[in-house]
Design a protein around this motif. Structure first.
Motif, PDB file in Angstrom:
ATOM      1  N   ASN B  29      -1.461  -4.857   5.178  1.00 39.24           N
ATOM      2  CA  ASN B  29      -0.181  -4.633   4.515  1.00 39.24           C
ATOM      3  C   ASN B  29      -0.266  -3.483   3.527  1.00 39.24           C
ATOM      4  O   ASN B  29      -1.221  -3.375   2.781  1.00 39.24           O
ATOM      5  CB  ASN B  29       0.305  -5.908   3.824  1.00 39.24           C
ATOM      6  CG  ASN B  29      -0.773  -6.525   2.971  1.00 39.24           C
ATOM      7  OD1 ASN B  29      -1.922  -6.129   3.067  1.00 39.24           O
ATOM      8  ND2 ASN B  29      -0.413  -7.481   2.148  1.00 39.24           N
ATOM      9  N   SER B  30       0.735  -2.653   3.568  1.00 32.33           N
ATOM     10  CA  SER B  30       0.678  -1.453   2.743  1.00 32.33           C
ATOM     11  C   SER B  30       2.087  -0.912   2.532  1.00 32.33           C
ATOM     12  O   SER B  30       2.931  -0.965   3.429  1.00 32.33           O
ATOM     13  CB  SER B  30      -0.182  -0.403   3.448  1.00 32.33           C
ATOM     14  OG  SER B  30      -0.073   0.825   2.783  1.00 32.33           O
ATOM     15  N   TRP B  31       2.302  -0.348   1.335  1.00 30.58           N
ATOM     16  CA  TRP B  31       3.578   0.322   1.059  1.00 30.58           C
ATOM     17  C   TRP B  31       3.549   1.763   1.556  1.00 30.58           C
ATOM     18  O   TRP B  31       4.584   2.438   1.574  1.00 30.58           O
ATOM     19  CB  TRP B  31       3.866   0.314  -0.443  1.00 30.58           C
ATOM     20  CG  TRP B  31       4.272  -1.028  -0.966  1.00 30.58           C
ATOM     21  CD1 TRP B  31       3.479  -1.943  -1.591  1.00 30.58           C
ATOM     22  CD2 TRP B  31       5.582  -1.614  -0.908  1.00 30.58           C
ATOM     23  NE1 TRP B  31       4.202  -3.066  -1.928  1.00 30.58           N
ATOM     24  CE2 TRP B  31       5.505  -2.885  -1.517  1.00 30.58           C
ATOM     25  CE3 TRP B  31       6.807  -1.187  -0.397  1.00 30.58           C
ATOM     26  CZ2 TRP B  31       6.603  -3.741  -1.627  1.00 30.58           C
ATOM     27  CZ3 TRP B  31       7.903  -2.030  -0.509  1.00 30.58           C
ATOM     28  CH2 TRP B  31       7.780  -3.292  -1.117  1.00 30.58           C
ATOM     29  N   ILE B  34       6.155   3.133   4.119  1.00 32.15           N
ATOM     30  CA  ILE B  34       7.534   3.167   3.602  1.00 32.15           C
ATOM     31  C   ILE B  34       7.700   4.326   2.627  1.00 32.15           C
ATOM     32  O   ILE B  34       8.684   5.076   2.680  1.00 32.15           O
ATOM     33  CB  ILE B  34       7.879   1.815   2.933  1.00 32.15           C
ATOM     34  CG1 ILE B  34       7.840   0.711   3.999  1.00 32.15           C
ATOM     35  CG2 ILE B  34       9.235   1.865   2.241  1.00 32.15           C
ATOM     36  CD1 ILE B  34       7.932  -0.677   3.454  1.00 32.15           C
TER      37      ILE B  34
END
Lengths: 110, 388
Positions: B29-31, B34
């Protein structure tokens, strides 16, 4: 469990040499005095095996345990490609002369 | 060699940007994606607003252009910092059909390549449409109809016709050289990246780790250099041109190889003067078959010598459609090479620090899929945009 197929060095080398030779033939064919139609025939005839060699060997679509489903995935857009080439690329009437004004060069010039 | 499977066990994976929760189906999971998407969105929108036909029309957009680039770069830094600590042990796999047990990232990469294929198909079909739909400039020139219609430099009227870049590029071995060298460079780079993967995948114990590190970073570094050569030669071909010195024993005479843009082959070329040795043979045939018509239309501006028509009139051509299809397609491909260079910069650095092991070498394979795809596209672009 899926596996990544890593070929031995020889098949990569053979593929690499093959691609280099085909490209050399391509360039020489254009420099030769062939007709336009013959040149096109040679270029298409060489581009297809080059395409397959890169996809099959370098992208591991040949011989990999997952190759069947991944090849199908890669070929999935073929239908849309055929639609685009046939109905836009080849047959759409007046595509070059009947464009609306907003789609023509210069319309958005400020 | 088989890939190592490791289940997505409950595990807290510490990274530079906090723990990854591997236990709830969110393996990486990573921003970062985005944030990068927002940055690229701002960049593209503001660039489109700032420029119109190559002219700066809205200078106030420039700060936003840099803001978009900065946000993209920030997202990239986050991604790289997370990936630098990613040891590849927890490679998640798809659970549903039809991709059951295949690595999720591998499936995602193939899906991405599928969409890329659609992008390039649209560019190719556009090129086919215009190439087949517009009359070739050489055909109009040879027919002499441009003289009848006064589409000359004096009248200011231009013929709307198709002039493929290959008319210029394939006109001599020197003109074709940058494109041909680029083709070989991309094929060699495809080879070097599979070699990097091959060395990274060698089982632990079968090769000295220092040898592995050196081989992987040298092969990735070679790929990086070849990609730089590709874009450099592209710039030479488009904008710079090059100089051929006098080399007597090779039969070379001093001259300049003019770039496409300096040749006048630009997206603004609504009054291009084609001058590449086309012969007015058809006009000569017309003169022979119908002397009265020739006399009526052409006699005051053209004459026949040795079976060919010579004329002082200069045909003008609107070739904006030809140049746009060429530059947009080859430019889109070049943008993909540039993006590859950004990825290769990081990967070469990671390899130099010994970051690749048999467990996480799949990252090289996934990037390699992208890179081979870029090569595949060039396999089609080169013959049909440069040679034919």
């Amino acid at each position: 469990m899926s596996e990544h197929k890593i070929f031995g060095q020889d098949i990569y080398w053979a593929n690499f040499i093959g691609l280099m030779v085909l490209t050399a033939i391509e360039v020489v064919a254009v420099g030769s005095e062939f007709s336009k139609a013959m040149t096109l025939f040679i270029l298409v005839g060489i581009a297809i095996p080059k395409f397959i060699m890169i996809a099959a060997i370098f992208m591991h679509l040949w011989g990999d345990k997952d190759s069947k489903i991944l090849t199908l995935t890669a070929l999935f857009p073929t239908f849309f490609i055929i639609v685009m080439v046939l109905f836009i690329g080849l047959t759409h009437p007046e595509a070059t002369t009947g464009l609306p004004e907003w789609c023509r060069p210069g319309y958005y010039k400020l | 060699m088989s890939g190592d499977y490791h289940g997505d066990d409950d595990h807290e994976h510490q990274s530079a940007w906090g723990p990854h929760d591997w236990s709830h189906g969110a393996p990486h999971n990573s921003w970062a994606p985005i944030i990068m998407s927002i940055g690229i969105g701002i960049f593209l929108y503001t660039v489109a607003s700032a420029y119109s036909w190559g002219e700066m029309v809205d200078p106030s957009s420039i700060p936003l252009i840099f803001l978009g680039l900065t946000i993209s770069f920030f997202g990239m830094i986050i991604w790289w910092r997370q990936d630098a600590s990613f040891d590849g042990i927890y490679e998640p796999r798809a659970t549903g059909t039809p991709f059951q047990n295949i690595q999720i990232r591998k499936v995602a990469m193939w899906m991405f390549l599928m969409s890329e294929m659609m992008v390039f198909t649209s560019l190719f079909s556009t090129y086919m449409r215009y190439r087949l739909g517009l009359t070739p400039c050489v055909e109009i020139y040879e027919s002499g109809s441009w003289i009848v219609n006064s589409q000359t430099i004096d009248s200011g009227e231009a013929v709307n016709c198709f002039l493929p870049a290959s008319e210029l590029i394939a006109s001599s071995w020197f003109h074709i050289a940058p494109g041909a060298i680029n083709t070989f460079a991309l094929i060699i780079s495809s080879f070097t990246i599979v070699q990097a993967l091959r060395w990274a995948k060698k089982p632990v114990g079968s090769v000295d780790e220092e040898v592995r590190r050196k081989r992987v970073y040298r092969y990735l570094g070679s790929t990086w250099i070849l990609a730089i050569i590709f874009l450099t030669l592209k710039m030479v071909e488009w904008f710079v041109g090059f100089y051929i010195p006098e080399i007597g024993f090779l039969g070379l005479h001093e001259h300049d190889i003019v770039s496409l843009v300096n040749e006048g082959y630009t997206i603004h070329a609504d009054h291009y003067h084609p001058h590449h040795g086309w012969e007015d043979t058809h006009l000569a045939e017309l003169a022979a078959a119908n002397p009265s018509e020739f006399e009526e239309y052409f006699a005051n501006i053209a004459s026949i010598e040795g079976g060919y028509v010579t004329t002082d009139a200069v045909m003008m051509a609107d070739i904006r459609v030809s140049t746009s299809t060429f530059f947009v397609t080859t430019g889109t491909h070049g943008a993909h090479v540039f993006i590859g260079i950004i990825g290769l910069t990081y990967m070469t650095w990671k390899a130099w620090t010994g970051g690749y092991t048999p467990q996480n070498a799949v990252s090289i394979e996934y990037f390699g899929l992208y890179w081979h795809f870029v090569d595949l596209i060039w396999v089609l672009v080169f013959p049909f945009f440069y040679l034919y």
